[in-house]
Scaffold this motif. Structure first.
Motif, PDB file in Angstrom:
ATOM      1  N   MET A   1      72.748 -30.150  31.021  1.00  0.00           N
ATOM      2  CA  MET A   1      73.447 -30.524  29.808  1.00  0.00           C
ATOM      3  C   MET A   1      72.810 -31.767  29.187  1.00  0.00           C
ATOM      4  O   MET A   1      72.762 -31.869  27.969  1.00  0.00           O
ATOM      5  CB  MET A   1      74.913 -30.762  30.126  1.00  0.00           C
ATOM      6  CG  MET A   1      75.772 -30.840  28.905  1.00  0.00           C
ATOM      7  SD  MET A   1      75.918 -29.348  27.930  1.00  0.00           S
ATOM      8  CE  MET A   1      76.863 -28.321  28.986  1.00  0.00           C
ATOM      9  N   LYS A   2      72.358 -32.701  30.041  1.00  0.00           N
ATOM     10  CA  LYS A   2      71.709 -33.906  29.520  1.00  0.00           C
ATOM     11  C   LYS A   2      70.490 -33.543  28.686  1.00  0.00           C
ATOM     12  O   LYS A   2      70.267 -34.109  27.616  1.00  0.00           O
ATOM     13  CB  LYS A   2      71.278 -34.816  30.665  1.00  0.00           C
ATOM     14  CG  LYS A   2      72.368 -35.574  31.328  1.00  0.00           C
ATOM     15  CD  LYS A   2      71.747 -36.448  32.394  1.00  0.00           C
ATOM     16  CE  LYS A   2      72.719 -37.377  33.020  1.00  0.00           C
ATOM     17  NZ  LYS A   2      72.070 -38.246  34.011  1.00  0.00           N
ATOM     18  N   ARG A  56      78.797 -31.884  19.277  1.00  0.00           N
ATOM     19  CA  ARG A  56      79.869 -31.656  20.250  1.00  0.00           C
ATOM     20  C   ARG A  56      80.191 -30.167  20.380  1.00  0.00           C
ATOM     21  O   ARG A  56      80.428 -29.673  21.475  1.00  0.00           O
ATOM     22  CB  ARG A  56      81.117 -32.439  19.850  1.00  0.00           C
ATOM     23  CG  ARG A  56      80.985 -33.922  20.084  1.00  0.00           C
ATOM     24  CD  ARG A  56      82.285 -34.659  19.795  1.00  0.00           C
ATOM     25  NE  ARG A  56      82.138 -36.062  20.085  1.00  0.00           N
ATOM     26  CZ  ARG A  56      82.135 -37.021  19.163  1.00  0.00           C
ATOM     27  NH1 ARG A  56      82.290 -36.712  17.893  1.00  0.00           N
ATOM     28  NH2 ARG A  56      81.989 -38.278  19.510  1.00  0.00           N
ATOM     29  N   THR A  57      80.206 -29.445  19.273  1.00  0.00           N
ATOM     30  CA  THR A  57      80.493 -28.015  19.306  1.00  0.00           C
ATOM     31  C   THR A  57      79.468 -27.267  20.148  1.00  0.00           C
ATOM     32  O   THR A  57      79.820 -26.414  20.966  1.00  0.00           O
ATOM     33  CB  THR A  57      80.527 -27.439  17.882  1.00  0.00           C
ATOM     34  OG1 THR A  57      81.534 -28.119  17.130  1.00  0.00           O
ATOM     35  CG2 THR A  57      80.816 -25.949  17.891  1.00  0.00           C
ATOM     36  N   VAL A  58      78.199 -27.591  19.978  1.00  0.00           N
ATOM     37  CA  VAL A  58      77.143 -26.940  20.761  1.00  0.00           C
ATOM     38  C   VAL A  58      77.278 -27.281  22.232  1.00  0.00           C
ATOM     39  O   VAL A  58      77.164 -26.411  23.103  1.00  0.00           O
ATOM     40  CB  VAL A  58      75.751 -27.339  20.224  1.00  0.00           C
ATOM     41  CG1 VAL A  58      74.647 -26.852  21.152  1.00  0.00           C
ATOM     42  CG2 VAL A  58      75.546 -26.806  18.825  1.00  0.00           C
ATOM     43  N   ALA A  62      78.159 -24.715  25.435  1.00  0.00           N
ATOM     44  CA  ALA A  62      77.154 -24.511  26.481  1.00  0.00           C
ATOM     45  C   ALA A  62      77.650 -24.876  27.878  1.00  0.00           C
ATOM     46  O   ALA A  62      76.888 -24.776  28.840  1.00  0.00           O
ATOM     47  CB  ALA A  62      75.916 -25.337  26.159  1.00  0.00           C
ATOM     48  N   ARG A  63      78.886 -25.269  28.002  1.00  0.00           N
ATOM     49  CA  ARG A  63      79.378 -25.692  29.319  1.00  0.00           C
ATOM     50  C   ARG A  63      79.334 -24.533  30.312  1.00  0.00           C
ATOM     51  O   ARG A  63      79.549 -23.379  29.961  1.00  0.00           O
ATOM     52  CB  ARG A  63      80.780 -26.270  29.225  1.00  0.00           C
ATOM     53  CG  ARG A  63      81.850 -25.265  28.964  1.00  0.00           C
ATOM     54  CD  ARG A  63      83.199 -25.921  28.905  1.00  0.00           C
ATOM     55  NE  ARG A  63      84.210 -24.891  28.654  1.00  0.00           N
ATOM     56  CZ  ARG A  63      85.472 -25.120  28.555  1.00  0.00           C
ATOM     57  NH1 ARG A  63      85.914 -26.346  28.668  1.00  0.00           N
ATOM     58  NH2 ARG A  63      86.310 -24.149  28.326  1.00  0.00           N
ATOM     59  N   THR A  64      79.058 -24.869  31.554  1.00  0.00           N
ATOM     60  CA  THR A  64      78.934 -23.850  32.591  1.00  0.00           C
ATOM     61  C   THR A  64      80.165 -23.791  33.479  1.00  0.00           C
ATOM     62  O   THR A  64      80.457 -22.753  34.053  1.00  0.00           O
ATOM     63  CB  THR A  64      77.703 -24.131  33.472  1.00  0.00           C
ATOM     64  OG1 THR A  64      77.803 -25.452  34.006  1.00  0.00           O
ATOM     65  CG2 THR A  64      76.432 -24.005  32.649  1.00  0.00           C
ATOM     66  N   ASP A  65      80.883 -24.894  33.599  1.00  0.00           N
ATOM     67  CA  ASP A  65      82.079 -24.933  34.440  1.00  0.00           C
ATOM     68  C   ASP A  65      83.310 -24.857  33.545  1.00  0.00           C
ATOM     69  O   ASP A  65      83.671 -25.820  32.881  1.00  0.00           O
ATOM     70  CB  ASP A  65      82.104 -26.220  35.264  1.00  0.00           C
ATOM     71  CG  ASP A  65      83.210 -26.231  36.293  1.00  0.00           C
ATOM     72  OD1 ASP A  65      83.964 -25.237  36.375  1.00  0.00           O
ATOM     73  OD2 ASP A  65      83.321 -27.219  37.030  1.00  0.00           O
ATOM     74  N   ILE A  70      84.645 -31.052  28.721  1.00  0.00           N
ATOM     75  CA  ILE A  70      83.468 -31.860  28.465  1.00  0.00           C
ATOM     76  C   ILE A  70      83.730 -32.731  27.255  1.00  0.00           C
ATOM     77  O   ILE A  70      84.253 -32.263  26.238  1.00  0.00           O
ATOM     78  CB  ILE A  70      82.225 -30.983  28.243  1.00  0.00           C
ATOM     79  CG1 ILE A  70      81.891 -30.243  29.518  1.00  0.00           C
ATOM     80  CG2 ILE A  70      81.042 -31.817  27.778  1.00  0.00           C
ATOM     81  CD1 ILE A  70      80.683 -29.354  29.420  1.00  0.00           C
ATOM     82  N   TYR A  71      83.374 -33.998  27.374  1.00  0.00           N
ATOM     83  CA  TYR A  71      83.522 -34.957  26.284  1.00  0.00           C
ATOM     84  C   TYR A  71      82.164 -35.585  26.013  1.00  0.00           C
ATOM     85  O   TYR A  71      81.391 -35.830  26.929  1.00  0.00           O
ATOM     86  CB  TYR A  71      84.524 -36.069  26.651  1.00  0.00           C
ATOM     87  CG  TYR A  71      85.916 -35.549  26.886  1.00  0.00           C
ATOM     88  CD1 TYR A  71      86.807 -35.394  25.833  1.00  0.00           C
ATOM     89  CD2 TYR A  71      86.358 -35.211  28.154  1.00  0.00           C
ATOM     90  CE1 TYR A  71      88.085 -34.920  26.041  1.00  0.00           C
ATOM     91  CE2 TYR A  71      87.638 -34.735  28.379  1.00  0.00           C
ATOM     92  CZ  TYR A  71      88.497 -34.591  27.315  1.00  0.00           C
ATOM     93  OH  TYR A  71      89.764 -34.114  27.537  1.00  0.00           O
TER      94      TYR A  71
END
Length: 75
Positions: A1-2, A56-58, A62-65, A70-71
């Motif tokens: 994510m980074k 932020r929307t992207v 893209a979060r996996t968990d 996610i913030y």
């Protein structure tokens, strides 16, 4: 994510070498702190926060968990 955050922001700023993304993980959330050069803050936030909202929307998409929120904080 980074890497995703750094890639998106690097194309927006004049000083991509000053991009720093740190991650703080807790039980129910993951917080990413984005720091850029002071001259580039306005470019990352955008008019009325539109670019920040788009980033932020992207990142949220893209979060996996799915169990953790996610913030993204922009400094």
């Amino acid at each position: 994510m980074k890497a995703l955050i750094e890639t998106i922001v690097a194309s927006l700023v004049d000083h991509p070498e000053d991009i720093v993304v740190t991650e703080t993980e807790e039980d129910t959330k993951i917080v990413y702190h984005l720091t850029v050069n002071q001259e580039d803050v306005g470019k990352v936030i955008g008019k009325n926060g539109r670019i920040a909202k788009a980033i932020r929307t992207v990142v949220y998409a893209a979060r996996t968990d799915a169990k953790k929120r996610i913030y993204l904080d922009i400094m």
